[in-house]
Design a protein around this motif. Sequence first.
Motif, mmCIF file in Angstrom:
data_model
loop_
_atom_site.group_PDB
_atom_site.id
_atom_site.type_symbol
_atom_site.label_atom_id
_atom_site.label_comp_id
_atom_site.label_asym_id
_atom_site.label_seq_id
_atom_site.Cartn_x
_atom_site.Cartn_y
_atom_site.Cartn_z
ATOM 1 N N PRO A 12 34.080 31.161 46.252
ATOM 2 C CA PRO A 12 35.451 31.194 46.765
ATOM 3 C C PRO A 12 36.010 29.771 45.698
ATOM 4 C CG PRO A 12 33.956 30.673 48.230
ATOM 5 C CD PRO A 12 33.277 30.963 47.270
ATOM 6 N N ILE A 13 37.496 29.592 45.952
ATOM 7 C CA ILE A 13 38.030 28.547 45.381
ATOM 8 C C ILE A 13 39.481 27.878 46.368
ATOM 9 C CG2 ILE A 13 37.178 28.564 42.715
ATOM 10 C CD1 ILE A 13 40.344 30.090 42.289
ATOM 11 N N ALA A 14 39.374 27.649 46.192
ATOM 12 C CA ALA A 14 40.356 26.424 47.528
ATOM 13 C C ALA A 14 41.636 25.396 46.318
ATOM 14 C CB ALA A 14 39.615 25.674 48.169
ATOM 15 N N LEU A 24 41.021 31.625 48.093
ATOM 16 C CA LEU A 24 40.626 32.403 47.726
ATOM 17 C C LEU A 24 38.998 33.028 47.256
ATOM 18 C CD1 LEU A 24 41.853 35.369 45.566
ATOM 19 C CD2 LEU A 24 41.226 33.778 43.977
ATOM 20 N N LEU A 25 39.090 33.772 48.593
ATOM 21 C CA LEU A 25 37.435 34.228 49.013
ATOM 22 C C LEU A 25 36.856 35.651 47.675
ATOM 23 C CD1 LEU A 25 38.362 33.879 52.507
ATOM 24 C CD2 LEU A 25 37.591 32.224 51.714
ATOM 25 N N GLU A 26 37.638 36.470 47.661
ATOM 26 C CA GLU A 26 37.532 37.545 46.411
ATOM 27 C C GLU A 26 38.088 38.117 46.073
ATOM 28 O OE1 GLU A 26 35.839 41.635 48.179
ATOM 29 O OE2 GLU A 26 34.741 40.374 48.865
ATOM 30 N N LEU A 27 37.859 38.983 44.556
ATOM 31 C CA LEU A 27 39.065 39.222 43.995
ATOM 32 C C LEU A 27 37.766 40.902 43.111
ATOM 33 C CD1 LEU A 27 41.363 38.865 43.025
ATOM 34 C CD2 LEU A 27 40.467 37.733 40.583
ATOM 35 N N SER A 28 38.717 41.575 43.840
ATOM 36 C CA SER A 28 38.446 42.777 42.895
ATOM 37 C C SER A 28 39.139 43.284 42.615
ATOM 38 C CB SER A 28 37.880 43.342 44.086
ATOM 39 O OG SER A 28 37.022 42.670 44.634
ATOM 40 N N LYS A 29 38.438 44.360 41.326
ATOM 41 C CA LYS A 29 39.561 44.847 39.995
ATOM 42 C C LYS A 29 39.426 46.103 40.353
ATOM 43 C CE LYS A 29 40.554 45.827 35.655
ATOM 44 N NZ LYS A 29 40.571 45.049 34.975
ATOM 45 N N LEU A 30 40.555 46.705 41.149
ATOM 46 C CA LEU A 30 40.109 48.180 41.143
ATOM 47 C C LEU A 30 40.089 49.719 40.416
ATOM 48 C CD1 LEU A 30 42.810 47.384 43.952
ATOM 49 C CD2 LEU A 30 40.545 47.239 44.095
ATOM 50 N N ALA A 31 39.799 50.259 40.379
ATOM 51 C CA ALA A 31 39.676 51.895 39.548
ATOM 52 C C ALA A 31 40.801 51.917 39.365
ATOM 53 C CB ALA A 31 38.468 52.413 40.214
ATOM 54 N N THR A 32 41.303 52.120 40.758
ATOM 55 C CA THR A 32 42.647 52.140 39.594
ATOM 56 C C THR A 32 44.386 51.435 39.437
ATOM 57 O OG1 THR A 32 44.315 51.988 42.424
ATOM 58 C CG2 THR A 32 42.849 53.820 42.330
#
Length: 89
Positions: A12-14, A24-32
Amino acid sequence: MSEAPKSIDLLPIAFEMDNATVYLLELSKLATGGYLASVKVKWEGIETRVFQIHFNTRDEFKHKLSAEISKLKMMALAFDKNFAMRTVI
């Protein structure tokens, strides 16, 4: 071959935005397509629970995050901080 990223941030970053601290705890790239960010906001002693923001571009993320921060501030100013703390935690 794809180009290497210019920088990598480990989460995470602040960071500060609109006079609030954003985690910002988590960032995910979505398949859609697009991304899903898990964030938490802290402003004047009020800390939200973790919530998600779906976005496609960095500018869209900034606008949506700014709107969430504004909602938190409006709740605290329209009612009071104690009500806002009980509501968002």
